[in-house]
Design a protein around this motif. Structure first.
Motif, mmCIF file in Angstrom:
data_model
loop_
_atom_site.group_PDB
_atom_site.id
_atom_site.type_symbol
_atom_site.label_atom_id
_atom_site.label_comp_id
_atom_site.label_asym_id
_atom_site.label_seq_id
_atom_site.Cartn_x
_atom_site.Cartn_y
_atom_site.Cartn_z
ATOM 1 N N ASP A 198 19.856 29.384 1.679
ATOM 2 C CA ASP A 198 18.724 29.170 0.775
ATOM 3 C C ASP A 198 18.590 27.693 0.408
ATOM 4 O OD1 ASP A 198 18.373 31.873 0.908
ATOM 5 O OD2 ASP A 198 18.920 32.299 -1.165
ATOM 6 N N SER A 202 15.334 25.436 1.232
ATOM 7 C CA SER A 202 14.637 24.714 0.178
ATOM 8 C C SER A 202 14.528 23.229 0.511
ATOM 9 C CB SER A 202 15.348 24.907 -1.164
ATOM 10 O OG SER A 202 15.276 26.248 -1.584
ATOM 11 N N ASN A 220 20.391 29.410 -6.578
ATOM 12 C CA ASN A 220 19.891 30.780 -6.713
ATOM 13 C C ASN A 220 19.834 31.126 -8.199
ATOM 14 O OD1 ASN A 220 21.456 31.264 -3.713
ATOM 15 N ND2 ASN A 220 19.395 32.083 -3.981
ATOM 16 N N LEU A 271 14.265 30.238 -6.683
ATOM 17 C CA LEU A 271 14.846 30.965 -5.561
ATOM 18 C C LEU A 271 15.160 32.402 -5.987
ATOM 19 C CD1 LEU A 271 15.111 28.001 -4.640
ATOM 20 C CD2 LEU A 271 17.324 28.587 -3.656
ATOM 21 N N ALA A 277 20.878 37.113 -2.735
ATOM 22 C CA ALA A 277 21.334 36.213 -1.672
ATOM 23 C C ALA A 277 22.724 36.601 -1.177
ATOM 24 C CB ALA A 277 21.331 34.772 -2.187
#
Length: 283
Positions: A198, A202, A220, A271, A277
């Protein structure tokens, strides 16, 4: 874009290559390929490549070794503080965008509501000091930069020398390979676990959408203690493990850790939760 990644064999470096390679020309170097502590050699190499972006994913994060060993502290200063400044000077000279990663460990850890991007940094460890110095050197030496702070990264371990397992993989190793049925886990130190995938995605989005230069908090959503993190790991993995809550006093360590170091993301899209995640990583 032509993108140069340093620290390519680390956990984040691996994910950055996978995420960016589909849309961009990626040149990936690790410390054996490019010594970013050496300005003359780095400038020579970067001039030949002529990237539009440099992403510095290199870091030395042996937090306790840095605290108690002068030689490790000196290495951390060179890698975490001096090298980002060198890359920033080169980026400024060659009109290149620089991405530099930083950490929640630059904060004192006494703000329970979390830290905003503009909050004052007061590191309580030597590692945090070196990472903050890296930020300051980037800001001082170039204008086109993204400083991306993050925390508690997990994902597939890197392949380079010095790469280490994340907390997630360490917990699972203790049970699967180590045969542990009971574990003492610290129910303190609140922060936000962040999936390296992630974080890499990003970074890609920030670059492609040409966000304003400056400092970002990319994590996150949500936060937890180490105990809460471990509980979720074993819940998702369907492992029957007895977890005992303990305080930090149960595991004395040379370096102090922030008690509350949640990074508030006020400048970029939120996120997914760290639980979601983590579920993707483990399943």
């Amino acid at each position: 874009m032509k993108i140069l990644i340093t620290g390519s064999k680390g956990m984040l470096g691996n994910y950055l290559q996978k995420v960016l390679a589909s849309n961009h020309e990626v040149i990936a170097f690790d410390k054996d390929d490019l010594d970013i502590k050496d300005k003359t050699k780095s400038l020579e190499v970067i001039k030949k490549i002529q990237p539009e972006v440099i992403i510095n994913a290199a870091a030395y994060n042996a937090v306790d070794k840095i605290e108690e060993s002068e030689s490790d502290f000196e290495l951390a200063q060179k890698v975490n503080a001096d090298a980002p400044g060198i890359l920033a000077e080169i980026a400024e000279e060659l009109n290149i965008v620089l991405v530099q990663y930083s950490t929640d460990y630059i904060f004192a850890g006494n703000k329970k509501e979390g830290y905003d991007e503009s909050d004052e940094a007061k590191p309580i460890s030597k590692y945090g000091e070196t990472k903050l110095a890296g930020e300051e050197n980037v800001r001082k030496n170039c204008d086109q930069y993204y400083i991306i702070r993050t925390s508690r990264i997990f994902g597939l371990p890197g392949s380079g020398e010095g790469s280490k397992k994340s907390f997630v993989d360490t917990m699972l190793w203790l049970v699967n390979e180590g045969g542990k049925e009971k574990l003492d886990v610290v129910d303190e130190e609140v922060s936000a676990p962040t999936f390296a995938f992630d974080l890499a995605n990003s970074t890609k989005e920030i670059l492609e959408s040409k966000q304003d230069f400056g400092t970002y908090h990319i994590i996150n959503e949500g936060s937890c203690t180490w105990y809460e993190f471990a509980s979720e790991i074993f819940k998702i993995s369907n492992k029957q493990v007895v977890l005992n809550k303990v305080t930090t006093d149960a595991f004395p360590r040379p370096a102090k850790r922030p008690a509350f170091s949640v990074l508030n993301n006020n400048k970029f899209k939120k996120l997914r939760s760290w639980q979601e995640a983590l579920g993707e990583y483990l399943i």
